[in-house]
Design a protein around this motif. Structure first.
Motif, short mmCIF file in Angstrom:
data_model
loop_
_atom_site.label_atom_id
_atom_site.label_comp_id
_atom_site.label_asym_id
_atom_site.label_seq_id
_atom_site.Cartn_x
_atom_site.Cartn_y
_atom_site.Cartn_z
N ASP A 187 0.81 -1.22 0.00
CA ASP A 187 0.00 0.00 0.00
C ASP A 187 0.84 1.27 0.00
OD1 ASP A 187 0.94 0.19 2.60
OD2 ASP A 187 -1.03 0.17 3.54
N GLY A 188 2.16 1.13 -0.06
CA GLY A 188 3.04 2.29 -0.05
C GLY A 188 3.47 2.71 1.34
N TYR A 189 2.90 2.07 2.36
CA TYR A 189 3.23 2.39 3.75
C TYR A 189 3.79 1.16 4.48
CZ TYR A 189 0.36 6.42 2.67
OH TYR A 189 -0.15 7.54 2.09
N GLY A 190 4.17 0.15 3.71
CA GLY A 190 4.76 -1.05 4.31
C GLY A 190 3.76 -2.10 4.73
N HIS A 191 2.49 -1.93 4.39
CA HIS A 191 1.46 -2.92 4.71
C HIS A 191 1.15 -3.70 3.43
CE1 HIS A 191 0.70 0.61 7.38
NE2 HIS A 191 0.99 -0.33 8.25
N ILE A 192 0.95 -4.98 3.57
CA ILE A 192 0.71 -5.84 2.42
C ILE A 192 -0.77 -6.23 2.35
CG2 ILE A 192 1.28 -8.04 1.32
CD1 ILE A 192 3.57 -6.00 1.34
N ALA A 193 -1.31 -6.20 1.16
CA ALA A 193 -2.66 -6.70 0.90
C ALA A 193 -2.54 -7.80 -0.14
CB ALA A 193 -3.56 -5.59 0.38
N SER A 194 -3.45 -8.74 -0.08
CA SER A 194 -3.48 -9.83 -1.05
C SER A 194 -4.91 -10.03 -1.54
CB SER A 194 -2.99 -11.13 -0.43
OG SER A 194 -1.66 -11.00 0.01
N ALA A 195 -5.03 -10.40 -2.81
CA ALA A 195 -6.34 -10.68 -3.41
C ALA A 195 -6.25 -11.96 -4.21
CB ALA A 195 -6.77 -9.53 -4.31
N GLN A 196 -7.26 -12.79 -4.07
CA GLN A 196 -7.34 -14.00 -4.87
C GLN A 196 -8.32 -13.77 -6.00
OE1 GLN A 196 -9.04 -17.42 -3.04
NE2 GLN A 196 -8.33 -18.79 -4.65
N ALA A 197 -7.93 -14.20 -7.19
CA ALA A 197 -8.85 -14.10 -8.32
C ALA A 197 -10.12 -14.87 -7.98
CB ALA A 197 -8.21 -14.68 -9.58
N PRO A 198 -11.28 -14.35 -8.40
CA PRO A 198 -12.53 -15.03 -8.08
C PRO A 198 -12.57 -16.43 -8.67
CG PRO A 198 -12.94 -12.88 -9.07
CD PRO A 198 -11.48 -13.15 -9.18
N PHE A 199 -13.35 -17.27 -8.04
CA PHE A 199 -13.54 -18.63 -8.52
C PHE A 199 -14.99 -19.00 -8.31
CE2 PHE A 199 -12.36 -18.77 -4.11
CZ PHE A 199 -13.18 -19.74 -3.55
N SER A 200 -15.43 -20.01 -9.03
CA SER A 200 -16.79 -20.49 -8.89
C SER A 200 -16.76 -21.80 -8.13
CB SER A 200 -17.43 -20.69 -10.27
OG SER A 200 -18.76 -21.11 -10.13
N GLY A 201 -17.34 -21.80 -6.93
CA GLY A 201 -17.35 -23.00 -6.11
C GLY A 201 -18.54 -23.88 -6.45
N ALA A 202 -19.72 -23.40 -6.19
CA ALA A 202 -20.95 -24.12 -6.49
C ALA A 202 -21.53 -23.55 -7.78
CB ALA A 202 -21.94 -23.94 -5.34
N PRO A 203 -22.37 -24.31 -8.46
CA PRO A 203 -22.97 -23.79 -9.70
C PRO A 203 -23.65 -22.44 -9.47
CG PRO A 203 -23.48 -26.11 -9.43
CD PRO A 203 -22.82 -25.66 -8.15
N GLY A 204 -23.31 -21.47 -10.32
CA GLY A 204 -23.92 -20.16 -10.25
C GLY A 204 -23.35 -19.26 -9.17
N GLN A 205 -22.35 -19.73 -8.43
CA GLN A 205 -21.80 -18.97 -7.33
C GLN A 205 -20.41 -18.45 -7.67
OE1 GLN A 205 -20.55 -20.92 -3.50
NE2 GLN A 205 -22.49 -20.02 -2.82
N VAL A 206 -20.06 -17.30 -7.12
CA VAL A 206 -18.73 -16.73 -7.28
C VAL A 206 -18.19 -16.35 -5.91
CG1 VAL A 206 -19.57 -14.38 -7.68
CG2 VAL A 206 -17.32 -15.06 -8.57
N ALA A 207 -16.90 -16.53 -5.72
CA ALA A 207 -16.28 -16.16 -4.45
C ALA A 207 -14.92 -15.54 -4.70
CB ALA A 207 -16.14 -17.39 -3.55
#
Length: 124
Positions: A31-51
């Motif tokens: 973030d420019g201040y020494g803190h780390i963020a992480s994001a996972q690309a979305p995935f579909s677990g159950a039919p019609g669902q996104v997470a």
């Protein structure tokens, strides 16, 4: 936010591997201040669902938002999943797919400033 969207916030696995059957965080951002963020690309677990999952290592208790968006060229991207939590927690946003297309996970701070965005992935 989709009416059917649900949120799950957990501290399990924050420093370790992702839950069984789920890929680890695929994007790390500073973030420019020494803190780390992480994001996972979305995935579909159950039919019609996104997470999508995200984490932000800011000050303890700091509000963090995780959203999954559908990328709609030439129009505002709709939020299809949303969850709120606090820094240091793995935050899981779960919602409904809005048809085929590219989706991405966005991790933001209290001010809704983007901290980390995953890669777009085709789903649906």
């Amino acid at each position: 936010m989709a009416a059917a969207a649900a949120a799950l916030v957990t501290t399990a696995g924050v420093a370790g591997a992702a839950p069984a059957g789920v890929a680890p965080m695929d994007k790390q951002c500073d973030d420019g201040y020494g803190h780390i963020a992480s994001a996972q690309a979305p995935f579909s677990g159950a039919p019609g669902q996104v997470a999508g999952m995200g984490i932000y290592t800011y000050n303890p208790g700091y509000p963090v938002h995780v959203r999954v968006y559908k990328d709609v060229p030439g129009a505002p991207d709709p939020v299809v999943a949303s969850a709120d939590g606090t820094s240091g927690q793995r935050i899981n946003a779960v919602g409904q797919l809005q048809g085929p297309g590219a989706y991405y996970t966005w991790v933001s701070s209290l001010s809704n400033t983007e901290v980390c965005r995953s890669e777009d992935v085709p789903l649906g």
